[in-house]
Structures are given as C-alpha cells and as structure tokens.
Design an enzyme around this catalytic site. Structure first.
Site, PDB file in Angstrom:
ATOM      1  N   ASP A  81     -26.637  30.139 -65.786  1.00  0.00           N
ATOM      2  CA  ASP A  81     -25.243  30.359 -65.391  1.00  0.00           C
ATOM      3  C   ASP A  81     -24.868  29.355 -64.303  1.00  0.00           C
ATOM      4  O   ASP A  81     -24.274  29.713 -63.287  1.00  0.00           O
ATOM      5  CB  ASP A  81     -25.055  31.814 -64.937  1.00  0.00           C
ATOM      6  CG  ASP A  81     -23.589  32.179 -64.793  1.00  0.00           C
ATOM      7  OD1 ASP A  81     -22.723  31.372 -65.196  1.00  0.00           O
ATOM      8  OD2 ASP A  81     -23.299  33.257 -64.253  1.00  0.00           O
ATOM      9  N   PHE A  82     -25.213  28.105 -64.548  1.00  0.00           N
ATOM     10  CA  PHE A  82     -24.849  27.042 -63.607  1.00  0.00           C
ATOM     11  C   PHE A  82     -23.348  26.809 -63.698  1.00  0.00           C
ATOM     12  O   PHE A  82     -22.810  26.672 -64.797  1.00  0.00           O
ATOM     13  CB  PHE A  82     -25.627  25.762 -63.920  1.00  0.00           C
ATOM     14  CG  PHE A  82     -27.109  25.915 -63.696  1.00  0.00           C
ATOM     15  CD1 PHE A  82     -27.638  25.747 -62.421  1.00  0.00           C
ATOM     16  CD2 PHE A  82     -27.958  26.261 -64.731  1.00  0.00           C
ATOM     17  CE1 PHE A  82     -29.005  25.905 -62.202  1.00  0.00           C
ATOM     18  CE2 PHE A  82     -29.323  26.424 -64.519  1.00  0.00           C
ATOM     19  CZ  PHE A  82     -29.846  26.243 -63.253  1.00  0.00           C
ATOM     20  N   GLU A  83     -22.683  26.798 -62.568  1.00  0.00           N
ATOM     21  CA  GLU A  83     -21.229  26.659 -62.581  1.00  0.00           C
ATOM     22  C   GLU A  83     -20.769  25.410 -61.836  1.00  0.00           C
ATOM     23  O   GLU A  83     -19.578  25.170 -61.695  1.00  0.00           O
ATOM     24  CB  GLU A  83     -20.565  27.931 -62.010  1.00  0.00           C
ATOM     25  CG  GLU A  83     -21.082  29.168 -62.754  1.00  0.00           C
ATOM     26  CD  GLU A  83     -20.119  30.319 -62.879  1.00  0.00           C
ATOM     27  OE1 GLU A  83     -19.058  30.279 -62.233  1.00  0.00           O
ATOM     28  OE2 GLU A  83     -20.425  31.266 -63.626  1.00  0.00           O
ATOM     29  N   ALA A  84     -21.719  24.622 -61.361  1.00  0.00           N
ATOM     30  CA  ALA A  84     -21.385  23.340 -60.721  1.00  0.00           C
ATOM     31  C   ALA A  84     -22.424  22.336 -61.193  1.00  0.00           C
ATOM     32  O   ALA A  84     -23.517  22.717 -61.658  1.00  0.00           O
ATOM     33  CB  ALA A  84     -21.432  23.478 -59.202  1.00  0.00           C
ATOM     34  N   GLN A 122     -17.902  31.986 -71.236  1.00  0.00           N
ATOM     35  CA  GLN A 122     -16.953  32.669 -70.339  1.00  0.00           C
ATOM     36  C   GLN A 122     -15.523  32.320 -70.742  1.00  0.00           C
ATOM     37  O   GLN A 122     -14.983  31.319 -70.292  1.00  0.00           O
ATOM     38  CB  GLN A 122     -17.202  32.260 -68.889  1.00  0.00           C
ATOM     39  CG  GLN A 122     -18.606  32.593 -68.395  1.00  0.00           C
ATOM     40  CD  GLN A 122     -18.806  32.215 -66.928  1.00  0.00           C
ATOM     41  OE1 GLN A 122     -17.923  32.409 -66.101  1.00  0.00           O
ATOM     42  NE2 GLN A 122     -19.962  31.678 -66.613  1.00  0.00           N
TER      43      GLN A 122
END
Ligand SMILES: *[C@@H]1O[C@H](CO)[C@@H](O)[C@H](O)[C@H]1NC(C)=O
Length: 386
Positions: free
Chosen positions: A172-175, A233
């Site tokens: 769930d890497f978001e950057a 998402q």
C-alpha cells in the site's frame, strides 16, 4: 499444481474428511471481500463503534480477506495498529516495533475460520521513500519476511505476531518508493520458495490508487512483480466510484476498464484478480458511494474477466455504517450473512463427474457437476464429488 482425471477412492476418503471450503481469498471467485483492519478510521476511542480486536470481525462470514494496517515503516521497521496497538507493548530493543500477542492469537482464530490475513505495508504515512539500492531493498524484503512470514530460527528479527504467520503481504505504497521492484521481486521469491518447500499458500497483493500508472506501486505492477490480487482504491481520485455514470456503458472517469486492460496486457500474472476498492462510509475516503450507483458500478465492473470482488476501507467505518456490507454482498450476487457460495463455478453442463472424481480446484478446467447424489466439495485447491 493442477491435477487431472479421477482420484483414487483412498485419496477421496482422506479429502472428504478435510473441512469444507472456507472463506478466504479464492482466485476463482468474483465475490471476494477484503476489509482493512488496524487503523480505526472511524476514530472512536471507546464504545461499540471503536475498532474492536481482530477476532471480533473474523466472525463475520461475509469477509474473506483482512489486510492488517500497517507496517508503516520498513527500513527501519515501524508498526502501528491505532487503538489495537494499546494492547501491544513496544519491544525493548526497538520501541518502534510493537509486540502484539493478542493480534497473534486473533490471527490464528481468523485463519482457523478460513480468513486470509495479510500484512499491509506502508499506507499514507509511509515516508521512507524506499531504498537506495536494489540490494538494500532485497534486505528489507528479507526483514519483512523474517518478521511476519514463516518463523526463521536463524533470524533475530522481532516478530510482532510471535509465531503466527500471515497469509501474505499487501503493498500500500502511496508515495514514490525507490527500488520497489527489487523489493517486490524478492518478497515474491521468498513466498515462492516457502511454498515450493511445502508451506501453506502465500499471497502477494497491492492497493494502488485508481489512476494509471500508479505513482508508487506502478513500477512493480508494470510487468515486474507477480501479484495474486490487487485492491484498487477507487476513491480520493477523479477515477473513483463516485464518478461512475449510471446507465452508461462507456465510462470516462471511473476506470475499472483500464485496470482490466492492465490485467490482460501488462500484469506479470495473467490471472491476477482485481478487487474494486471503495470507502465503507461517508468519512472513510473521498467519493463515498452507496445505493443504486454503487450496485451499478459493481455490476459494470463484474463484466470484466479479472474482477475478483470488493475491498473496503476500513473495518471500523464499515461497522459504523449499518447495512453497507449487505449492499455490497447483494450487489455481488450473494446472500448477506451466509458463507459465499462458489460463483466461479459455471452452471452445470456437459458430462457428470463420478463419485470421488475431481470437480473443481485451482487450475482445474474439467466438468464440475457431480453424478447424483454426490456434491462437489473441498477446498479452493481441490474439490471432489462426495
Ligand atoms: C484490547 O484488549 C481488550 C481486553 O482483551 C479487548 O476487550 C479489546 O477489544 C482490545 N482492543 C482492541 C482494539 O484490540
């Protein structure tokens, strides 16, 4: 490994005493339900709507997959489970890592009920940016696996869940995360090695944002790392489920079709499953959608072969939103409150399978209907007529 043809009566007898198909991620199902737990997103500190312990939710027969959120630092490791962390203690040798015997106990309870419990990495608060080299990324993957995978007696890694072993890992890497490909490939290799030496099944998942390419997980998704399922998402973004246009076959904003195309053309795993990720409540994420629009968006997405179910953020929000899970389950063509049947099984046609014969399971493509009076039973890996 797929098996073909009939099994011997002896094997059939042994298989028939194994538990029947349980909930859990099923690659042949279009109604998998994943709900994140660990961040108490609804935000109550106490009372019935505060996040409860993990096992409480595993009694829910509609939920199949629970990603634990989050290991939000990897190098160095940091764990955070919001109020569930209050029941953990910091390890004296590394106070950023929690020792959580209660979660460990609950993982076992959930797994005994057939739930797939995976550890979710990163989340929105991950700020480490990845690794300076592929070697450093691979060492980090080894560390994650030694902390949460099969117990490795030669490792001194701290184990937040003791000897409990998660069923997989979720990205769930978001950057932007440097060397995410080396990290992902190494984790996949560790899982494959464990399975090749006879361990239980492990799953690798990711939860990209809906726009393509996803800035953080994108390099791993783009033909580089073998993922079993991804939980996209469809919120906080223009491509979210809130921008689904009811009654229109073509969609300009909501882009499940783009991901279905990715699954067909660029995913290293051609059979990857896509879960439609949605906010489980008005405050859970930008673009909360319910009712007929949500049902229509789910049905539209179900037309794609790679569709594998729905993901929700998060458990506390879903439990505070009475009736929402039932809406989702109903839109998926299932009956709320019951263990989902196997929608991956096509309607009966063709030859009938005799007593003890194989009628289903991973990779099986033969006939699925049993000769009367037998019924097709077993696990997601192997079903036979008993
Ligand atoms: C913490 O532990 C208490 C006592 O066992 C339990 O009732 C509660 O549900 C736990 N809370 C969480 C969030 O895990």
């Amino acid at each position: 490994m797929p098996f073909f043809g009939r099994v011997s009566p002896l094997v059939g007898t042994i298989l028939s005493v194994l538990p029947l198909a349980l909930a859990g991620f099923d690659p042949s199902s279009t109604s998998n339900i994943a709900v994140y737990w660990g961040q108490n997103s609804f935000g109550q500190g106490s009372g019935s709507l505060a996040q409860q312990r993990l096992a409480y939710y595993c009694a829910n027969t509609d939920v199949d997959i629970i990603p634990l959120a989050f290991m939000n630092g990897i190098t160095p490791p940091i764990t955070n489970f919001a109020n569930a962390g209050d029941n953990c203690t910091a390890f004296p040798s590394d106070r950023n890592v929690l020792n959580c015997p209660q979660i460990a106990e609950d993982i076992r309870v959930c797994q005994s009920l057939g739930k797939t419990i995976i550890l979710s990495l990163a989340g929105a608060t991950y700020t480490q940016g990845g690794w300076s080299s592929a070697d450093a990324a691979r060492s980090a993957a080894d560390l994650v696996w030694n902390m949460f995978g099969p117990v490795n007696p030669s490792s001194s890694a701290l184990r937040p869940f003791g000897t409990a072993v998660v069923d997989g890992i979720d990205f769930d890497f978001e950057a932007f995360t440097s060397n995410i490909v080396a990290f992902g490939q190494r984790l996949r290799q560790l899982m494959d090695n464990a399975m090749a030496s006879g361990s239980k099944r492990f799953w690798l998942a990711a939860a990209p944002q809906c726009f393509w390419p996803d800035a953080a997980n994108g390099p791993a998704l783009d033909g580089a790392v073998f993922f079993d399922f991804i939980m996209i998402q469809f919120y906080n973004n223009w491509c979210g489920v809130n921008n689904f246009v009811e009654g229109s076959q073509s969609q300009n904003a909501f882009n499940f079709d783009v991901w279905a195309n990715w699954a067909r053309t660029r995913s290293l795993n051609p059979d990857v499953k896509l879960l439609l990720g949605i906010p489980a409540n008005a405050g859970a994420g930008g673009g909360y959608t319910s009712g007929s629009k949500l049902a229509a968006a789910i049905r539209w997405s179900m037309a794609f072969e790679s569709f594998g179910g729905v993901m929700m953020w998060d458990m506390s929000q879903m439990y505070a939103n009475s009736g929402f899970l039932a809406q989702v389950v109903t839109a998926l063509g299932q009956t709320p409150g019951n263990p989902p049947s196997d929608p991956g099984t096509p309607p009966p046609s063709g030859p009938l399978v005799p007593h003890w014969g194989q009628c289903g399971g991973e990779g099986y493509t033969g006939p699925t209907q049993c000769e009367p009076p037998y019924t097709c039973q077993g696990t997601q890996w192997w079903k036979s007529c008993v």
